[in-house]
Enzyme design. Structure first.
Site: not given
Ligand code: GDD
Length: 309
Positions: A135, A161, A39, A106, A16, A65, A131, A61-63, A166
């Site tokens: 997981k 992905h 929830d 993940t 909600r 994330s 996280y 897919l809930a997380a 996004r």
């Molecule tokens: N978010 C973010 N913001 N990340 C940054 C930034 C910023 O300003 N600058 C650099 N990064 C770097 C992060 O430190 C990380 O190494 C990389 O960019 C990717 O960050 P994210 O896009 O936040 O994704 P993630 O890799 O941490 O996690 C995503 O992918 C996983 C694998 O599928 C998420 O979707 C997770 O929930 C998922 O499990």
């Protein structure tokens, strides 16, 4: 949406909220979509819903994330990404034992990895964030339920992905949206954290097909979904700036605020098992993904300039 196009009756759960959930709204126009306010951490609500709906397939897919945010909310992350998975598994075991279960595992599970290493289902997990630790609990619980109760429960170990949907605080969208806004003169910079991080980015549309394929198999199992190609955050920024005809050095600023206490420096997946067993093959690579996202964000930024001029 993929399930609706395949003719499924879909029940989608969201908390909600005083604000509408935009991703859900895309599906709500569909006659076979049923939105349920719930929830996932509610230990009695989810099993009651399972009892009521009697689903054939359950996609969890809930997380919470966002990996960076999980350092600030470790306990909420544990509840949503770990505990809620136990609630769903128990609900299925008791009320719908023939329901097939998909768990969104993940690539973050791998944690600290040597550069150049290609990760598959046998590679060790060394979580580096609240996280990933939560997981990993969920990942292990799926295999416990599979082995103990013969449940059809599978984990997709998905590498990053993305798509035009996004969230704006994940790095790909931050880049495509940020560069589009600089290009249109709305903002002056994009603020980023660790631009040396290397990721294996694919298109969410390809990955949901893979999730569905896992549940169509006779036996449950865990599969890596990844493109096998990598780029750094810097490469991604430079590529999108090239599309915008901007010099990337003038576009970004480093802000310590976006650095994580511990980051995962390198992730590259080996999806050969999914390709061999499921027949899964990604259609997009990081460049086609980013150019589609940039095109979308440029249109939106252009519209904003036009509207407020
Ligand atoms: N978010 C973010 N913001 N990340 C940054 C930034 C910023 O300003 N600058 C650099 N990064 C770097 C992060 O430190 C990380 O190494 C990389 O960019 C990717 O960050 P994210 O896009 O936040 O994704 P993630 O890799 O941490 O996690 C995503 O992918 C996983 C694998 O599928 C998420 O979707 C997770 O929930 C998922 O499990």
């Amino acid at each position: 949406e993929l399930l609706l196009t395949k003719g499924y009756e879909v029940y989608g759960v969201s908390r909600r909220s005083t604000r509408e959930n935009k991703n859900m709204m895309n599906s709500e126009i569909h006659q076979r979509f049923n939105h349920v306010t719930m929830d996932v951490t509610d230990a009695s609500g989810i099993p009651a819903l399972i009892k009521d709906v009697q689903p054939d397939e359950y996609y969890n897919l809930a997380a919470m994330s966002h990996v960076g945010q999980s350092f600030k909310e470790p306990n909420t992350t544990l509840m949503i990404d770990g505990y809620a998975v136990s609630c769903a598994l128990e609900g299925i075991r008791i009320y719908a034992p023939n329901c097939k279960f998909y768990q969104a595992s993940t690539s973050e599970l791998y944690g600290k990895v040597d550069e150049g290493e290609s990760l598959n289902e046998q590679s060790p997990f060394r979580p580096r964030s609240p996280y990933a630790a939560a997981k990993l609990y969920a990942h292990n619980m799926v295999s416990v339920y599979r082995d103990s109760y013969n449940m059809h429960a599978s984990c997709g170990i998905l590498f990053n992905h993305e798509s035009e949907r996004r969230g704006l605080n994940f790095v790909t969208r931050k880049i495509t949206n940020g560069v589009a806004r600089v290009k249109c003169g709305i903002d002056r910079h994009v603020s980023l954290g660790n631009i040396d991080a290397i990721r294996d980015w694919g298109h969410a549309k390809d990955y949901v097909e893979g999730m569905w394929m896992m549940l169509q198999q006779e036996s449950p199992d865990d599969y890596v979904l990844a493109t096998g190609k990598t780029a750094s955050v810097r490469d991604a920024l430079e590529y999108v700036c090239d599309l915008a005809d901007l010099d990337f050095k003038n576009v970004y600023k480093i802000n310590e605020k976006f650095m994580r206490p511990a980051d995962v420096p390198y992730l590259c997946g080996d999806s050969s098992k999914a390709q061999r067993v499921l027949g899964w093959e990604p259609q997009h690579d990081w460049k086609s993904l980013l150019s589609a996202m940039y095109k979308h964000d440029l249109t939106a930024a252009g519209r904003e300039v036009y509207t407020y001029r």
